[in-house]
Design a protein around this motif. Structure first.
Motif, mmCIF file in Angstrom:
data_model
loop_
_atom_site.group_PDB
_atom_site.id
_atom_site.type_symbol
_atom_site.label_atom_id
_atom_site.label_comp_id
_atom_site.label_asym_id
_atom_site.label_seq_id
_atom_site.Cartn_x
_atom_site.Cartn_y
_atom_site.Cartn_z
ATOM 1 N N GLN A 107 0.850 -1.191 0.000
ATOM 2 C CA GLN A 107 0.000 0.000 0.000
ATOM 3 C C GLN A 107 0.891 1.248 0.000
ATOM 4 O O GLN A 107 2.090 1.154 -0.175
ATOM 5 C CB GLN A 107 -0.890 -0.009 1.235
ATOM 6 N N ASP A 108 0.267 2.390 0.271
ATOM 7 C CA ASP A 108 1.090 3.589 0.210
ATOM 8 C C ASP A 108 1.727 3.954 1.548
ATOM 9 O O ASP A 108 2.196 5.045 1.752
ATOM 10 C CB ASP A 108 0.309 4.766 -0.398
ATOM 11 N N TYR A 109 1.705 2.994 2.479
ATOM 12 C CA TYR A 109 2.533 3.153 3.674
ATOM 13 C C TYR A 109 3.080 1.773 4.016
ATOM 14 O O TYR A 109 2.599 0.759 3.504
ATOM 15 C CB TYR A 109 1.746 3.744 4.844
ATOM 16 N N CYS A 110 4.065 1.728 4.891
ATOM 17 C CA CYS A 110 4.740 0.464 5.140
ATOM 18 C C CYS A 110 5.261 0.409 6.575
ATOM 19 O O CYS A 110 5.801 1.400 7.076
ATOM 20 C CB CYS A 110 5.898 0.371 4.135
ATOM 21 N N THR A 126 10.109 0.103 11.658
ATOM 22 C CA THR A 126 10.474 1.080 10.623
ATOM 23 C C THR A 126 9.202 1.428 9.861
ATOM 24 O O THR A 126 8.566 0.570 9.264
ATOM 25 C CB THR A 126 11.532 0.505 9.668
ATOM 26 N N VAL A 127 8.853 2.689 9.941
ATOM 27 C CA VAL A 127 7.610 3.156 9.337
ATOM 28 C C VAL A 127 7.970 4.019 8.143
ATOM 29 O O VAL A 127 8.827 4.902 8.267
ATOM 30 C CB VAL A 127 6.842 4.023 10.375
ATOM 31 N N SER A 128 7.380 3.752 6.995
ATOM 32 C CA SER A 128 7.595 4.692 5.892
ATOM 33 C C SER A 128 6.270 5.024 5.209
ATOM 34 O O SER A 128 5.383 4.169 5.126
ATOM 35 C CB SER A 128 8.633 4.176 4.903
ATOM 36 N N TYR A 129 6.148 6.256 4.805
ATOM 37 C CA TYR A 129 4.893 6.714 4.192
ATOM 38 C C TYR A 129 5.164 7.989 3.407
ATOM 39 O O TYR A 129 6.228 8.604 3.533
ATOM 40 C CB TYR A 129 3.824 6.957 5.261
ATOM 41 N N TYR A 130 4.171 8.363 2.605
ATOM 42 C CA TYR A 130 4.300 9.586 1.800
ATOM 43 C C TYR A 130 3.559 10.708 2.515
ATOM 44 O O TYR A 130 2.326 10.671 2.613
ATOM 45 C CB TYR A 130 3.717 9.365 0.399
ATOM 46 N N PRO A 131 4.285 11.699 3.021
ATOM 47 C CA PRO A 131 3.630 12.772 3.780
ATOM 48 C C PRO A 131 2.613 13.562 2.957
ATOM 49 O O PRO A 131 1.728 14.192 3.522
ATOM 50 C CB PRO A 131 4.786 13.658 4.253
ATOM 51 N N GLN A 132 2.717 13.475 1.612
ATOM 52 C CA GLN A 132 1.713 14.154 0.779
ATOM 53 C C GLN A 132 0.368 13.451 0.895
ATOM 54 O O GLN A 132 -0.678 14.063 0.726
ATOM 55 C CB GLN A 132 2.126 14.147 -0.703
ATOM 56 N N LEU A 133 0.390 12.136 1.185
ATOM 57 C CA LEU A 133 -0.850 11.355 1.258
ATOM 58 C C LEU A 133 -1.335 11.166 2.687
ATOM 59 O O LEU A 133 -2.536 11.167 2.957
ATOM 60 C CB LEU A 133 -0.642 9.960 0.635
ATOM 61 N N HIS A 134 -0.386 10.949 3.603
ATOM 62 C CA HIS A 134 -0.764 10.594 4.964
ATOM 63 C C HIS A 134 -0.173 11.525 6.014
ATOM 64 O O HIS A 134 0.959 11.976 5.872
ATOM 65 C CB HIS A 134 -0.294 9.173 5.305
#
Ligand SMILES: [Zn+2]
Length: 388
Positions: A107-110, A126-134
């Motif tokens: 998905q768009d976060y991990c 380890t958390v990764s995500y797109y700050p533009q989306l979330h």
């Protein structure tokens, strides 16, 4: 409990030096043995949540690292690291972690959960995500089971920006007078999960018998009813929350349970709902506007959950009293229940009596007493919709 959650947001260190620093830090009295026992994923409309329950006293720390703003501006995900020293992964949570490690990353976060041994033993998130989306938020809480919980929230920024809070609360008000909204009913436990059992009585059976009576009465009154589970099926908690979000025109959620205690004397009725105080925010990275909207929505949902809990609790006690004259009022209580955590509408969990109490267990098996309890729940639902 003396639990201390540490957040070292202000100091920017590299991950390795922060871990080395931690080695020194946790050798003192603060780091204690703890174990990751349960993992849940709740895919909501406004937020997705990953929830981790620990036994013992976890200390979850944000490990600051340098953020490459240029890369993020160029569309690369933002990566955050959290660490729980001295934590181990319990066997029963391993498959849920494997699923989380594999699934969220499509998905768009991990979220990646790893057991590490150096420089100190512990669990690394380890958390990764797109700050533009979330928008991202890390909170802690104490669960209904007594476990310590950590929740990583990923808020849907664009959806939140579209929500007009006033309009959505007005909608609940209006439907109270024109068409009746959907009541989502969850019969606690099912399939392999029996809830409490003493070999003769099964909690899941009791909950279903009462729940079906509630559904029937609500439909008679004109409410739409959406059942989380129709029959006696095994359903993971994550699936239950997914079904809640699939119910159309969802107004409120009621989860129906019967209680058990080690003390045979324990008896009575108690109702649970969430309040904002139960959650401590340790780390937040999100657009201020969307966090503001989310807080406004949350405060309306919390307030209405409390109103619903009080209305149902009061009415159930009254109807229970007809046959259970000295029924104990165990009050409206605030503990985090996973199903309520995963829902985004006013939600309560009712515990309608103790199967471990001989007299109450006898009453709970009687169809006429079950009808009284069901009627109490329906009266409470009516009272709630007349109030909001
Ligand atoms: Zn239960």
């Amino acid at each position: 409990m003396g639990l201390k959650w540490l957040v070292a947001c202000l100091v920017v260190l590299s991950t390795s030096s922060a871990l080395a620093h931690m080695e020194h830090h946790v050798s003192g009295s603060m780091g204690r043995e703890c174990a990751l026992t349960k993992v849940f994923q709740h895919e909501g409309k406004l937020s997705s949540k990953a929830v981790f329950l620990f036994s013992g006293n976890p200390v979850c720390t944000y490990i600051p690292r340098e953020l490459d703003e240029e890369k993020i501006a160029n569309g690369e995900p933002l990566k955050l690291v959290f660490f729980v020293p001295h934590a181990t992964i319990k066997k029963e949570s391993k498959s849920a972690i494997a699923r989380l490690n594999n699934e969220t990353c499509t998905q768009d976060y991990c979220i990646k959960v790893n057991q590490v041994t150096t420089p100190v033993k512990g669990i690394q998130f380890t958390v990764s995500y797109y700050p533009q989306l979330h928008g991202f938020e890390y909170q802690s809480f104490k669960s209904i089971t007594g476990d310590e919980g950590v929740v990583f929230n990923f808020h849907n920024q664009s959806l939140l920006q579209q929500v007009n809070v006033k309009a959505s609360t007005e909608r609940i008000r209006r439907t109270a007078f024109t068409e009746l909204p959907t009541v989502i009913l969850d019969f606690g436990h099912g399939g392999d999960d029996h809830g409490f059992t003493n070999g003769v009585l099964l909690e899941k059976e009791m909950n279903r018998q009462i729940g079906q009576k509630v559904a029937k009465l609500l439909k008679k009154k004109g409410y739409q009813v959406c059942l989380v589970r129709e029959g006696d099926e095994s359903l993971a908690l994550d699936e239950r929350t997914a079904r809640i979000h699939a119910c159309k025109n969802a107004g409120i959620l009621i989860s129906i349970h019967t209680n058990a205690a080690a003390r045979a004397e324990a008896s009575g009725i108690e109702t649970f709902c969430h309040i904002p105080d139960m959650f401590t925010t340790h780390y937040q990275q999100a657009n201020k506007d969307t966090i503001g909207i989310l807080q406004e929505i949350d405060s309306v949902v919390f307030e209405q959950s409390m109103q619903l809990a009080q209305a149902v609790h009061k009415n159930v006690l009254e109807t229970a009293k007809i046959k259970n004259t000295s029924v104990v009022d165990r009050k409206v209580k605030h503990k985090v229940a996973q199903l309520l955590l995963g829902s985004e509408m006013p939600s309560i969990l009712v515990e309608l009596g103790f199967l471990t109490n001989q007299e109450e267990a006898l009453l709970l098996q009687k169809s006429s007493y079950q009808k009284d309890l069901a009627l109490g729940i329906c009266k409470g639902v009516d009272a709630f919709f007349n109030m909001v």
